[in-house]
Design an enzyme around this catalytic site. Structure first.
Site, PDB file in Angstrom:
ATOM      1  N   TYR A   1     -15.737   4.056   6.500  1.00 18.29           N
ATOM      2  CA  TYR A   1     -14.091   4.514   6.781  1.00 18.29           C
ATOM      3  C   TYR A   1     -13.573   4.725   8.278  1.00 18.29           C
ATOM      4  CZ  TYR A   1      -9.083   5.374   6.538  1.00 18.29           C
ATOM      5  OH  TYR A   1      -7.982   5.783   6.811  1.00 18.29           O
TER       6      TYR A   1
ATOM      7  N   LYS B   1     -12.656   3.371  12.450  1.00 19.32           N
ATOM      8  CA  LYS B   1     -11.357   3.984  12.360  1.00 19.32           C
ATOM      9  C   LYS B   1     -11.903   4.230  14.150  1.00 19.32           C
ATOM     10  CE  LYS B   1      -8.405   3.013   9.844  1.00 19.32           C
ATOM     11  NZ  LYS B   1      -7.402   2.684   9.576  1.00 19.32           N
TER      12      LYS B   1
ATOM     13  N   GLY C   1       0.710  -1.115  -0.054  1.00 21.87           N
ATOM     14  CA  GLY C   1       0.215   0.412  -0.243  1.00 21.87           C
ATOM     15  C   GLY C   1       0.994   1.047   0.113  1.00 21.87           C
ATOM     16  N   GLN C   2      -0.013   2.459   0.238  1.00 17.81           N
ATOM     17  CA  GLN C   2       0.887   4.102  -0.052  1.00 17.81           C
ATOM     18  C   GLN C   2       1.920   3.212   1.457  1.00 17.81           C
ATOM     19  OE1 GLN C   2      -1.780   7.183   0.660  1.00 17.81           O
ATOM     20  NE2 GLN C   2      -0.351   8.580  -0.158  1.00 17.81           N
TER      21      GLN C   2
HETATM   22  C1  VAH Z   1      -8.776   9.149   2.648  1.00 18.86           C
HETATM   23  N1  VAH Z   1      -6.105   9.023   2.480  1.00 18.86           N
HETATM   24  O1  VAH Z   1      -8.481   9.493   1.916  1.00 18.86           O
HETATM   25  C2  VAH Z   1      -7.159   8.043   3.613  1.00 18.86           C
HETATM   26  C3  VAH Z   1      -7.638   9.089   5.145  1.00 18.86           C
HETATM   27  C4  VAH Z   1      -7.428  11.679   6.272  1.00 18.86           C
HETATM   28  C5  VAH Z   1      -7.587  10.545   4.501  1.00 18.86           C
HETATM   29  O2  VAH Z   1      -7.629   8.482   5.964  1.00 18.86           O
HETATM   30  O3  VAH Z   1      -9.042   7.716   2.856  1.00 18.86           O
END
Ligand code: VAH
Length: 319
Positions: free
Chosen positions: A144, A148, A13-14
């Site tokens: 997401y 988290k 991954g990145q």
């Molecule tokens: C996203 N790069 O864009 C991630 C990150 C704060 C953004 O968690 O989902």
């Protein structure tokens, strides 16, 4: 002292691509095992051990931890914000079950220390947007962000209940030249550099004044290793520490890109990711990280842009 043996899950991954190389430089190539579903970057594959791993396969995960005598796990495998909105059930499964697999193996004594990335995506539309503090209203409105927020609470619970040594950072949007981002809302801030060099123009999927917390990858990698190396007594927050770096909008970064690419133009065509970005803070207060374990960012927007262009041009043979 016995050498730490490190496993990086999500090495393709990145973040994983750069983290593996930095860890190998510090701990020795053979002491850092890269793991992912698919092969990683050539430099990762050629510089040290790689294992194919589906992080949802707990049996295989334990087998590899025993095979390599792993002491520390960096768990980077996750589905990011934009893709997670399109595949909510798998995003929840991947982001949570991967964490439970690692936390449970640590509880059983197979892993000594865990790094698990949180994100500024834990914050939502009701959170104060400017200089967002560590402790505030946290009502994420994305799959997401919900994963988290839940992950932070589980990391803290396993620490308090079983003494599992979890460390975590609320990453802002990360920008780097070595590896492509995947499925994030902040990915535009990487794409703009590549498009400027290729076509000297970029169509941005966020509106021009969408300020977001961002960070140059070298700062993020250093923060990740610094929090893992910090003495346990300095880690007062076992969910995720706010991590601040730079705050900028597409308009801000376009102006800096244009200084390096005369005649560069940008257009704006906001898509579904605009709603995600609008739910996040514009800037972050990371005074807790500074106070507890001495965090200090090094790159501002200008320094990041200069380093990005220098390396992208070098990498493409343009200089
Ligand atoms: C996203 N790069 O864009 C991630 C990150 C704060 C953004 O968690 O989902």
């Amino acid at each position: 002292m016995a050498t730490d043996k490190i496993m990086v899950i999500g090495s393709s991954g990145q973040i994983g691509t750069e983290l593996v190389m930095e860890l190998r430089a510090s701990f020795g190539n053979d002491n850092v095992v890269a793991c992912d579903l698919k092969s990683s970057a050539q430099e990762v594959m050629e510089s040290g051990p790689f294992e194919t791993l589906d992080v949802l396969d707990k049996t295989k995960l334990l087998e590899l931890i025993k095979k390599h005598h792993i002491t520390q796990v960096y768990l980077l495998a996750a589905m990011l914000s934009a893709t997670a909105e399109q595949h909510p059930m798998f995003a929840w499964k991947l982001n949570m079950e991967s964490l439970f697999n690692v936390l449970e193996l640590a509880k059983e004594g197979h892993i000594k220390k865990i790094y698990w990335p949180s994100s500024i995506a834990v914050f939502g539309p009701t959170t104060p947007r400017q200089n967002t503090p560590q402790y505030t209203i946290i009502e994420p409105s994305t799959v997401y962000g919900i994963s988290k927020q839940a992950g932070e609470r589980w990391c803290e619970w396993y620490f308090k209940k079983y003494g599992v040594d979890t460390r975590s950072l609320r990453y802002p949007g990360l920008i780097g030249w070595k590896s492509a981002p995947g499925g994030g809302t902040t990915d535009y801030a990487v794409h703009i550099f590549h498009e400027a060099l290729k076509k000297n123009t970029y169509e941005c999927f966020l509106s021009e004044n969408t300020a977001l917390p961002m960070m140059y990858m070298p700062d993020a990698i250093r923060a990740t290793i610094e929090i893992m190396d910090a003495p346990a007594e300095k880690i007062k927050i076992r969910g995720g520490y706010n991590l601040g770096g730079i705050s900028f909008s597409p308009k801000d970064i376009a102006a800096v890109v244009a200084q390096n690419c005369p005649g560069f133009t940008i257009t704006y065509k906001p898509d579904f990711r605009q709603q995600i970005a609008d739910s996040w803070p514009a800037s972050i207060d990371d005074s807790e990280a500074k106070k507890d374990w001495g965090w200090k960012p090094q790159f501002d927007l200008i320094a990041m842009s200069e380093d990005m262009f220098l390396n992208l041009k070098k990498n493409s043979g343009k200089i």
